[in-house]
Design an enzyme around this catalytic site. Sequence first.
Site, PDB file in Angstrom:
ATOM      1  N   ASN A  44      48.179  66.026  50.371  1.00  0.00           N
ATOM      2  CA  ASN A  44      47.012  64.798  50.690  1.00  0.00           C
ATOM      3  C   ASN A  44      45.788  65.657  50.617  1.00  0.00           C
ATOM      4  O   ASN A  44      44.796  65.335  50.861  1.00  0.00           O
ATOM      5  CB  ASN A  44      48.029  64.464  51.953  1.00  0.00           C
ATOM      6  CG  ASN A  44      49.064  63.961  52.204  1.00  0.00           C
ATOM      7  OD1 ASN A  44      49.287  63.308  51.056  1.00  0.00           O
ATOM      8  ND2 ASN A  44      49.466  64.926  52.971  1.00  0.00           N
ATOM      9  N   HIS A 130      54.355  54.828  59.983  1.00  0.00           N
ATOM     10  CA  HIS A 130      54.559  56.277  60.127  1.00  0.00           C
ATOM     11  C   HIS A 130      55.862  56.064  61.300  1.00  0.00           C
ATOM     12  O   HIS A 130      55.476  56.084  62.204  1.00  0.00           O
ATOM     13  CB  HIS A 130      53.123  56.892  60.024  1.00  0.00           C
ATOM     14  CG  HIS A 130      53.710  59.002  59.771  1.00  0.00           C
ATOM     15  ND1 HIS A 130      53.397  59.255  60.539  1.00  0.00           N
ATOM     16  CD2 HIS A 130      53.587  59.022  58.688  1.00  0.00           C
ATOM     17  CE1 HIS A 130      53.919  60.478  60.032  1.00  0.00           C
ATOM     18  NE2 HIS A 130      54.293  60.724  58.969  1.00  0.00           N
ATOM     19  N   GLU A 174      48.654  51.236  60.074  1.00  0.00           N
ATOM     20  CA  GLU A 174      47.901  52.623  58.995  1.00  0.00           C
ATOM     21  C   GLU A 174      47.213  51.402  58.658  1.00  0.00           C
ATOM     22  O   GLU A 174      47.051  50.312  58.279  1.00  0.00           O
ATOM     23  CB  GLU A 174      48.975  52.948  58.046  1.00  0.00           C
ATOM     24  CG  GLU A 174      49.840  53.767  58.987  1.00  0.00           C
ATOM     25  CD  GLU A 174      51.094  54.497  58.514  1.00  0.00           C
ATOM     26  OE1 GLU A 174      50.390  55.043  57.317  1.00  0.00           O
ATOM     27  OE2 GLU A 174      52.100  54.366  58.186  1.00  0.00           O
ATOM     28  N   SER A 178      50.536  55.553  53.652  1.00  0.00           N
ATOM     29  CA  SER A 178      51.179  57.105  53.893  1.00  0.00           C
ATOM     30  C   SER A 178      52.051  56.423  52.801  1.00  0.00           C
ATOM     31  O   SER A 178      51.819  57.688  51.589  1.00  0.00           O
ATOM     32  CB  SER A 178      51.753  57.796  54.472  1.00  0.00           C
ATOM     33  OG  SER A 178      53.128  57.666  55.101  1.00  0.00           O
ATOM     34  N   ASP A 203      46.042  54.006  62.518  1.00  0.00           N
ATOM     35  CA  ASP A 203      46.120  55.037  62.140  1.00  0.00           C
ATOM     36  C   ASP A 203      45.203  55.450  60.997  1.00  0.00           C
ATOM     37  O   ASP A 203      45.967  54.654  59.158  1.00  0.00           O
ATOM     38  CB  ASP A 203      47.050  55.866  61.435  1.00  0.00           C
ATOM     39  CG  ASP A 203      47.691  56.861  61.185  1.00  0.00           C
ATOM     40  OD1 ASP A 203      46.953  57.774  60.975  1.00  0.00           O
ATOM     41  OD2 ASP A 203      49.085  57.385  61.134  1.00  0.00           O
ATOM     42  N   HIS A 206      45.444  58.176  56.443  1.00  0.00           N
ATOM     43  CA  HIS A 206      45.263  58.334  54.866  1.00  0.00           C
ATOM     44  C   HIS A 206      44.316  57.600  54.398  1.00  0.00           C
ATOM     45  O   HIS A 206      43.576  57.601  52.725  1.00  0.00           O
ATOM     46  CB  HIS A 206      46.352  58.304  53.654  1.00  0.00           C
ATOM     47  CG  HIS A 206      47.389  58.616  54.546  1.00  0.00           C
ATOM     48  ND1 HIS A 206      47.721  60.209  53.517  1.00  0.00           N
ATOM     49  CD2 HIS A 206      48.741  58.766  54.993  1.00  0.00           C
ATOM     50  CE1 HIS A 206      48.811  60.462  54.376  1.00  0.00           C
ATOM     51  NE2 HIS A 206      49.091  59.307  55.364  1.00  0.00           N
ATOM     52  N   LYS A 237      45.144  65.743  56.041  1.00  0.00           N
ATOM     53  CA  LYS A 237      44.707  65.195  54.820  1.00  0.00           C
ATOM     54  C   LYS A 237      43.695  65.592  54.166  1.00  0.00           C
ATOM     55  O   LYS A 237      43.124  66.711  53.584  1.00  0.00           O
ATOM     56  CB  LYS A 237      44.967  63.632  54.993  1.00  0.00           C
ATOM     57  CG  LYS A 237      46.561  63.944  55.230  1.00  0.00           C
ATOM     58  CD  LYS A 237      47.312  62.910  55.496  1.00  0.00           C
ATOM     59  CE  LYS A 237      48.894  63.036  55.962  1.00  0.00           C
ATOM     60  NZ  LYS A 237      49.091  63.826  57.189  1.00  0.00           N
TER      61      LYS A 237
HETATM   62  C1  LIG Z   1      50.002  57.096  58.677  1.00  0.00           C
HETATM   63  C2  LIG Z   1      50.177  58.801  59.434  1.00  0.00           C
HETATM   64  N1  LIG Z   1      50.384  59.368  60.679  1.00  0.00           N
HETATM   65  C3  LIG Z   1      50.223  60.596  61.380  1.00  0.00           C
HETATM   66  C4  LIG Z   1      50.833  61.106  60.255  1.00  0.00           C
HETATM   67  C5  LIG Z   1      51.126  62.537  60.782  1.00  0.00           C
HETATM   68  O1  LIG Z   1      50.188  63.776  60.873  1.00  0.00           O
HETATM   69  P1  LIG Z   1      50.122  64.972  61.106  1.00  0.00           P
HETATM   70  O2  LIG Z   1      51.054  65.570  59.112  1.00  0.00           O
HETATM   71  O3  LIG Z   1      48.520  65.802  60.933  1.00  0.00           O
HETATM   72  O4  LIG Z   1      50.745  65.563  61.776  1.00  0.00           O
HETATM   73  C6  LIG Z   1      51.140  61.535  58.631  1.00  0.00           C
HETATM   74  C7  LIG Z   1      50.989  62.623  58.060  1.00  0.00           C
HETATM   75  O5  LIG Z   1      52.222  62.880  57.730  1.00  0.00           O
HETATM   76  C8  LIG Z   1      51.294  60.275  57.835  1.00  0.00           C
HETATM   77  O6  LIG Z   1      51.098  60.315  57.029  1.00  0.00           O
END
Ligand SMILES: Cc1ncc(COP(=O)(O)O)c(C=O)c1O
Length: 385
Positions: A44, A130, A174, A178, A203, A206, A237
């Site tokens: 990422n 997620h 989101e 993702s 969220d 991405h 990311k």
């Molecule tokens: C949409 C989303 N939120 C949260 C996370 C979690 O983030 P992190 O990898 O910093 O724990 C991710 C990553 O895997 C994600 O894709």
Amino acid sequence: MERLRDFLIHKKQEGLLRTLRPISARQGTKIRLGGKDYIDFSSNDYLGLSGHPRLIEASNKTAQEFGTASSASRLLSGDLQIHHQLEEAVARLKNKESALVFNSGYQANIGIISTLFNKGDCIFSDRLNHASIIDGIMLSGARFLRFKHNDMEQLEVLLKRERARFKRALIVTETVFSMDGDRCPLKELVVLKEKYNCQLMVDEAHATGIFGQRGSGMVEEEGVSEQVDIIMGTFSKAMAGFGAYVAASKEIIEYLINTSRAFIYSTALPPAVIACDIAALALVKEEPLRRKSLLESARYFRQGLRDKGFQVKGDSQIVPLIIGDNLKAVEAAQKLQEKGFWVLPIRPPTVPQGQARLRFSLSYDHDKEVLDRLIQVIAESVTCS
Ligand SMILES: Cc1ncc(COP(=O)(O)O)c(C=O)c1O
């Protein structure tokens, strides 16, 4: 123990066994694994910042100055001025009153949602959200209602039926998904959140660094920062750092500082990581060319696949190719790996049953020549059901 063994055998038979594969060297998108070189399409590091000299220098300098660890939680002696500097920069970027750093995106989502919403409240969540959002909702004890991915009609049906029965309500999604690379209908979500008196949380894991005029994310791109109550995102990311944040009103941030267990009961991120995050935020603002070029590559790659007869959705730097069957997705990924492309199969439970896929995660460092070669290899070796 028999239970564990049976579980693992079963997972293997279904093509669902997960294994770790350590990388021995990394230079931008070039990685070395098991003695072989690959071009990485699964990281990422969208903007190609992970090897940027300014980020490395910021980390090194700060480690020299402050040592390797924060050594305590923020509410003890782990709270450094640079944590606040980072939070102020995030609040400015996200156009919000205040911000708070969490140790990871996973911790942020569980820490934010489970603290702000509880039993007696209701949370409307996109079906493809997620795992960290889902876990946050489960932990909150609030009524958990899922709507079909990006389906605003179904969300409204649920809101009409359920909203009045609960004290407070949250809609959570989101902004760039993702595993699907598509975006949520942010403006429509804002209309619904206002009509049904809900809070809206997004969220931007991405989207941050990629979308919006200053690289702030999709909320900036759609001009709705005032209407979105809680903006979460990560540094892990596009920012090529680590940790995560929430940007919201001063009151929400102060409340989280006082009550969020994921924030309170965890050692603060190391100074070198914070310095890297600060440097990445500055670079994202200064170098819009990186995100423009990345999105141009994403368009080029999608079009190339479409020209070969593949169906690809979304319009972000994440390009999924749905294969369907788990074992077929594993085989397809192996074929691409044999040709030197590090592409991984994404299988349930990360994605819904029957929707196993290859996820191509593009980077600013992938040039057209590499994309052309990959498109050709996909056309020769992948069939979608
Ligand atoms: C949409 C989303 N939120 C949260 C996370 C979690 O983030 P992190 O990898 O910093 O724990 C991710 C990553 O895997 C994600 O894709």
